[in-house]
Design an enzyme around this catalytic site. Structure first.
Site, PDB file in Angstrom:
ATOM      1  N   ASP A 236       0.867  -1.183   0.000  1.00 46.55           N
ATOM      2  CA  ASP A 236       0.000   0.000   0.000  1.00 46.55           C
ATOM      3  C   ASP A 236       0.905   1.235   0.000  1.00 46.55           C
ATOM      4  OD1 ASP A 236      -2.175   1.651  -0.018  1.00 46.55           O
ATOM      5  OD2 ASP A 236      -3.153   0.782   1.723  1.00 46.55           O
TER       6      ASP A 236
HETATM    7  C1  BGC Z   1      -5.033   3.291   0.309  1.00 47.64           C
HETATM    8  C2  BGC Z   1      -5.288   2.276  -0.779  1.00 47.64           C
HETATM    9  C3  BGC Z   1      -5.172   2.927  -2.132  1.00 47.64           C
HETATM   10  C4  BGC Z   1      -3.809   3.594  -2.237  1.00 47.64           C
HETATM   11  C5  BGC Z   1      -3.562   4.233  -3.585  1.00 47.64           C
HETATM   12  C6  BGC Z   1      -3.780   4.121   0.082  1.00 47.64           C
HETATM   13  O1  BGC Z   1      -3.713   5.187   0.944  1.00 47.64           O
HETATM   14  O2  BGC Z   1      -4.957   2.619   1.553  1.00 47.64           O
HETATM   15  O3  BGC Z   1      -6.550   1.719  -0.610  1.00 47.64           O
HETATM   16  O4  BGC Z   1      -5.376   1.988  -3.137  1.00 47.64           O
HETATM   17  O5  BGC Z   1      -3.711   4.590  -1.238  1.00 47.64           O
HETATM   18  O6  BGC Z   1      -4.265   5.376  -3.779  1.00 47.64           O
END
Ligand code: BGC
Length: 758
Positions: A284
């Protein structure tokens, strides 16, 4: 005749299998050949996933992307919102890098792209897998026309805590339902052929247990037994893997004391070895360097930990790019690990067809004609109305023609909030507010008066925190008293009041945890004043999570939960308010009486001292000050019509081995209008080698019945449905008694006991 047909089928399947194998051989040869030409730096570049500055969800944002692309230091980029920009960057990568390897482009397409659908929690309330798959299909087809080949969806984190804002992005509290949704979404995005120009890679997230954050505070610690993980929290991720999901995103939280981003047991042992996942794993957003804060070592150490665990791509952290060479020279990671990660990323690009044509997904003509089309928007309007849940209705809804309606509330004349959280690609340009939608729906057969009634929050700072990321709400400078006064004045001239109140789109979603999940105070004051007029009031509730609605459930005559329903929300809500569409959604998360009941979920264990009689009972498992039951249970939702359930008919009450049990129930629409009903099947395994939940959803069937019509709804139960992971994590069923329950929700069930022997 039969024999020759069989022979032909065998020959045909062998040809297909051979073609598939030779395709696979060709692919692996291509990748292997490419990798022999790649330097270590170029391989590490493939593992690097920077974010475009269009949409940033962390403290860090990626810089100098073009420069890095040129040096072969980027594998893909995400959240670029323009086909032209994507095409330009792709061209730049292909032309300027030594080996001309195309990039792939990702985005958080969570509930639709430009045409947006209800937030996932709302979509789950449809219990309609075809519809859910359809939303993912439309999203994939629109996104792929705009250059995007990879979505970070579905999010299937099971959750039992509505304080956690990200419940909006998931499917609620049930593993069985969420698993079915995971499968439908993956299939909707990926179709049967990833190489087709209108299908995209899906990425199931956030693996794992992210929804169990302590206290409902985002990014917080999780800790649970393996038995609970395997039986309750893991199934939806596994369902996505079984459905062939191409990628998996690991979560921010720790599991058994090791953050998911560096958890070898989680990624390597469970995901890869036990579940046989063979796609690629992405971290993530800065999840890898965040392990420094978790206390797992310095920047170099946490990056080595992550690669060792089996993570292939580093989202925004840039540590794979900058530290793995050193770790390799120090023997902390192996070249085989780097090669494997690089190979997995390249295979995905190959599967997308990017090596054949890097611009396959950058089709400006498709972008101009296939995105946010009238047809997609019309479908979105219909789908949105299917997600609404009628929580209460004392003869207020639907609103008859010819009435004067007072529409009041901070969400009544709003557009940007209607699409809800995580609507990165949403197009609001053609969306209408509920005010406009209702005026259009009523036309000349009535009148709609409007007043704002209150701001989202009395406290401007509190409101600001919930109106970020473009989900603004213009504050009215008048005091709440003045706003209420105006609302009461217009209501005096109305036959019925519609109160459009609740949360803003960014009151839920990422980093939007709350300790108080009631309707904000200013809006509660407004609602109380409206109810005090004695006129019929329908509360149209906007929310990204279950709210505590104890006062509302007792005092407001009608409550319609509309979540955040997407780009066509305004019209879809109006359709339901005037009865053009009969609501049929059922909630997939329990609505608690108060925050003290959390975590609250229907499929809990019995304990040794369950409450057996009336509340309160000393030395039984209950609270002094609140009942055990939620306000609205899992699976609950009403309709403008009524359904009557007959008794269950069972094919047998004593079963053996692999026999099949058939359960039939007669359901009749006894009301005056057609409607849809979601018939639910629950099972309780009465005695087990480990304690079992008091009930578990094991089937559901959504039916449509005309007024007066009835149907026999059939469920088939095989021992497969009785299986669970025992204390040795062995997945099997155990002989004994089972309670079979059928009903309109998890609480109002009829129950019959059967015995199933081995
Ligand atoms: C989130 C994810 C997301 C990623 C990309 C993160 O902060 O937890 O769910 O896909 O950002 O935007």
């Amino acid at each position: 005749m039969k024999k020759s047909l069989l022979f032909l089928i065998t020959i045909f399947s062998s040809i297909v299998a051979f073609a598939q194998t030779s395709k696979d051989v060709k692919k692996h040869l291509f990748i292997a050949n490419l990798m022999t030409k790649m330097t270590l730096e170029e391989k590490l570049g493939q593992l690097n996933l920077p974010a475009s500055s269009d949409f940033v969800t962390g403290a860090v944002s990626s810089s100098n992307i073009a420069e890095k692309v040129k040096e072969g230091k980027v594998g893909g980029v995400f959240n670029i919102r323009s086909v032209t920009k994507i095409k330009e960057l792709q061209e730049f990568a292909v032309k300027n890098t030594r080996l001309h390897i195309p990039l792939f482009f990702g985005m958080d397409i969570i509930h639709g792209y430009k045409t947006t659908f209800p937030i996932p929690l709302g979509m789950s309330a449809t219990w309609d897998m075809q519809l859910i798959e359809r939303t993912a299909r439309i999203a994939a087809s629109e996104a792929s026309a705009d250059g995007i080949q990879w979505t970070f969806s579905p999010m299937v984190d099971l959750t039992r805590d509505p304080r956690w804002g990200r419940v909006a992005e998931g499917n609620g509290e049930d593993p069985f339902l969420s698993s079915a949704i995971a499968k439908a979404m993956v299939h909707g995005y990926q179709g049967d052929d990833l190489g087709a120009p209108n299908t995209i890679l899906s990425c199931v997230k956030h693996y794992a247990l992210y929804g169990a954050a302590e206290g409902g505070r985002d990014y917080n610690t999780t800790d649970m037994s393996r038995v609970r993980m395997y039986n309750e929290y893991f199934p939806p991720y596994k369902a996505a893997v079984d459905a062939g999901v191409a990628s998996v995103m690991v979560s921010f939280n720790e599991i058994d004391g090791i953050p998911a981003s560096g958890n070898k047991w989680l990624v390597n042992d469970v995901l890869r070895n036990q579940w046989k996942f063979n796609g690629f794993v992405v971290s993530d957003y800065t999840g890898i360097p965040e392990m420094v804060n978790h206390g797992m070592g310095d920047f170099q150490a946490v990056n080595a930990l992550s690669l060792n665990a089996g993570v292939d791509m580093d989202m925004v952290g840039e540590g794979f790019l900058t530290t793995l060479k050193k770790s390799l020279s120090e023997g902390k990671v192996t070249l085989a690990q780097i090669n494997k990660a690089c190979e997995r990323v390249l295979i995905s690009k190959y599967d997308l067809g990017l090596f054949d044509d890097p611009y396959r997904y950058c089709n400006e003509q498709r972008s101009a004609t296939e995105v946010f089309t009238p047809a997609n928007r019309a479908e979105a309007r219909k789908i949105a109305a299917q997600s609404f849940v009628l929580l209460k209705n004392k003869n207020v809804l639907p609103i008859a023609t010819g009435k004067t309606i007072a529409l009041v509330g901070p969400l009544a004349d709003d557009i940007v909030n209607m699409t809800g959280t995580w609507s990165v690609g949403a197009d609001n340009s053609k969306s209408v507010s509920l005010l406009k939608g209702l005026r259009d729906a009523v036309g000349t057969n009535g009148k709609v008066l409007y007043a704002k009634g209150s701001n989202l929050e009395e406290d401007a700072e509190l409101q600001n925190r919930q109106t970020l990321l473009g989900k603004d709400m213009i504050r009215d400078s008048r005091s709440t008293d003045e706003l209420i006064k105006e609302a009461l004045a217009i209501s005096a001239n109305a036959d019925v009041i519609v109160a459009a109140i609740g949360e803003g789109a960014e009151s839920s979603g990422e980093s939007a945890s709350k300790s108080n999940i009631g309707i904000p105070e200013a809006q509660q004051r407004l609602l109380k004043a409206l109810v005090a007029t004695g006129k019929p009031v329908a509360l149209v509730l906007f929310n990204g999570r279950p709210l505590t609605l104890t006062w509302e459930s007792e005092n407001v005559p009608a409550i319609l939960d509309v979540w955040f329903a997407g780009s066509e929300a305004g019209d879809a809500i109006a359709d339901v308010l005037i009865g053009k569409v009969n609501p049929s959604g059922k909630i997939t998360m329990s609505f608690p009486q108060n925050v003290g009941q959390i975590p609250i979920y229907y499929n809990h264990k019995n304990t040794g001292r369950p409450l057996t009689g009336k509340w309160f009972a000393k030395f039984q498992s209950n609270y002094i000050d609140v009942v055990n039951e939620p306000l609205y249970p899992f699976g609950y939702g009403l309709s403008y019509t009524k359904f009557e359930y007959g008794d269950m008919q069972l094919s047998s009450k004593a079963l053996k081995g692999n026999q099949k049990l058939t359960v039939t129930v007669h359901v009749k629409n006894t009301g005056a209008v057609a409607g849809k009903e979601i018939v639910q099947l629950y099972i309780r395994d009465v005695v087990g080698s480990i304690t079992r939940p008091i009930q578990e959803l094991k089937g559901f069937n959504k039916i449509e019945l005309a007024a007066g019509e009835s149907k026999n709804v059939r469920f088939e139960i095989t021992p497969e449905l009785l299986k669970f992971y025992n204390s040795n994590l062995k997945y099997d069923w155990e002989a004994g008694d089972f309670e079979i329950m059928v009903g309109p929700n998890s609480k109002e069930v009829k129950s019959v006991k059967v015995n199933w022997s081995k």
